[in-house]
Design a protein around this motif. Structure first.
Motif, PDB file in Angstrom:
ATOM      1  N   TYR A  51      46.282  42.728  -1.016  1.00 40.87           N
ATOM      2  CA  TYR A  51      47.299  43.207  -0.089  1.00 40.87           C
ATOM      3  C   TYR A  51      48.657  42.601  -0.417  1.00 40.87           C
ATOM      4  O   TYR A  51      48.762  41.423  -0.736  1.00 40.87           O
ATOM      5  N   ASN A  52      49.677  43.437  -0.317  1.00 41.91           N
ATOM      6  CA  ASN A  52      51.066  42.990  -0.455  1.00 41.91           C
ATOM      7  C   ASN A  52      51.315  42.204  -1.740  1.00 41.91           C
ATOM      8  O   ASN A  52      51.868  41.113  -1.727  1.00 41.91           O
ATOM      9  N   THR A  53      50.920  42.783  -2.845  1.00 45.90           N
ATOM     10  CA  THR A  53      51.104  42.151  -4.152  1.00 45.90           C
ATOM     11  C   THR A  53      52.575  42.198  -4.560  1.00 45.90           C
ATOM     12  O   THR A  53      53.353  42.967  -3.992  1.00 45.90           O
ATOM     13  N   TYR A  55      53.660  43.660  -7.094  1.00 49.51           N
ATOM     14  CA  TYR A  55      53.893  45.040  -7.530  1.00 49.51           C
ATOM     15  C   TYR A  55      54.280  45.917  -6.340  1.00 49.51           C
ATOM     16  O   TYR A  55      55.151  46.775  -6.451  1.00 49.51           O
ATOM     17  N   CYS A  56      53.623  45.709  -5.206  1.00 53.40           N
ATOM     18  CA  CYS A  56      53.976  46.444  -3.987  1.00 53.40           C
ATOM     19  C   CYS A  56      55.435  46.190  -3.624  1.00 53.40           C
ATOM     20  O   CYS A  56      56.193  47.122  -3.338  1.00 53.40           O
ATOM     21  N   GLN A  57      55.789  44.937  -3.621  1.00 54.97           N
ATOM     22  CA  GLN A  57      57.134  44.550  -3.201  1.00 54.97           C
ATOM     23  C   GLN A  57      58.196  45.052  -4.174  1.00 54.97           C
ATOM     24  O   GLN A  57      59.253  45.513  -3.758  1.00 54.97           O
ATOM     25  N   LYS A  60      58.009  49.183  -3.907  1.00 58.56           N
ATOM     26  CA  LYS A  60      58.043  49.821  -2.580  1.00 58.56           C
ATOM     27  C   LYS A  60      57.077  51.004  -2.498  1.00 58.56           C
ATOM     28  O   LYS A  60      57.415  52.098  -2.068  1.00 58.56           O
ATOM     29  N   GLY A  63      50.382  52.003  -2.165  1.00 63.17           N
ATOM     30  CA  GLY A  63      49.152  51.489  -2.752  1.00 63.17           C
ATOM     31  C   GLY A  63      49.073  51.848  -4.223  1.00 63.17           C
ATOM     32  O   GLY A  63      49.860  52.657  -4.721  1.00 63.17           O
ATOM     33  N   GLU A  73      45.476  47.844  -4.851  1.00 68.99           N
ATOM     34  CA  GLU A  73      46.542  47.164  -4.119  1.00 68.99           C
ATOM     35  C   GLU A  73      46.887  48.000  -2.894  1.00 68.99           C
ATOM     36  O   GLU A  73      47.166  49.193  -3.030  1.00 68.99           O
ATOM     37  N   CYS A  75      49.527  48.119   0.114  1.00 71.26           N
ATOM     38  CA  CYS A  75      50.855  47.567   0.407  1.00 71.26           C
ATOM     39  C   CYS A  75      51.153  47.701   1.896  1.00 71.26           C
ATOM     40  O   CYS A  75      51.943  48.556   2.322  1.00 71.26           O
ATOM     41  N   ASP A  77      52.819  45.940   3.993  1.00 68.27           N
ATOM     42  CA  ASP A  77      54.202  45.717   4.424  1.00 68.27           C
ATOM     43  C   ASP A  77      55.119  46.903   4.158  1.00 68.27           C
ATOM     44  O   ASP A  77      56.137  47.053   4.833  1.00 68.27           O
ATOM     45  N   THR A  78      54.790  47.744   3.196  1.00 68.87           N
ATOM     46  CA  THR A  78      55.634  48.913   2.949  1.00 68.87           C
ATOM     47  C   THR A  78      55.213  50.120   3.780  1.00 68.87           C
ATOM     48  O   THR A  78      55.823  51.178   3.675  1.00 68.87           O
TER      49      THR A  78
END
Length: 163
Positions: A51-53, A55-57, A60, A63, A73, A75, A77-78
């Protein structure tokens, strides 16, 4: 010659969605989602769920599935502004990509997926994904909408454990 190999390697790397994502994830567990049937099935099939890797951050995204490193992954938070059902949809969507990887192609025929697709599915895939990925992404979008968590989990067991 080394420069040519470097350039070819970079060109090849750009075509792979998982290229360069070997850094450690931020979180391996999220209490809210660990009891989800699909997350359990992924973990049972030795697919990491993170979760929230980074790469996610960085991208944006909602998943991703990294087939080279065998993890999904999510995401969380996004997903701000989406209802909580959208996170479960993303989990199912990425699980479909795992199934596609297990069987080496799509689960259903293109004709079947197009029959099940609604206008919004087609528009979303056309707007959000590279043309070469439309087939696998449309299937993932349609199946995530069509099937429940329990149904996707059962399919994961069937397609991935038996193959």
């Amino acid at each position: 010659m080394k420069l040519l190999h470097f350039i070819l390697g970079v060109a090849f790397c750009v075509t792979l969605s998982s290229c360069g994502r070997s850094y450690p994830p931020l979180s391996e567990e999220h209490p809210k989602y660990e009891t989800n049937a699909v997350v359990k099935a992924l973990r049972h099939n030795k697919i990491g769920v993170y979760y929230n890797t980074p790469y996610c951050q960085e991208n944006k995204i909602l998943g991703a599935y990294d087939r080279r490193h065998e993890y999904v992954e999510i995401c969380v938070d996004t997903h701000v502004g989406y209802d909580s059902g959208e996170i479960y949809d993303t989990i199912r969507h990425e699980a479909v990509h795992v199934m596609q990887d297990c069987i080496g192609g799509t689960v259903y025929s293109e004709a079947q997926i197009r029959e099940w697709a609604i206008k919004e599915d087609l528009e979303f895939v056309m707007d959000e994904y590279n043309h070469r990925d439309h087939g696998i992404e449309l299937e993932a979008v349609v199946m995530a909408r069509k099937y429940s968590d329990e149904q996707i989990a059962k399919m994961l067991y069937n397609f991935c454990i038996n193959n």
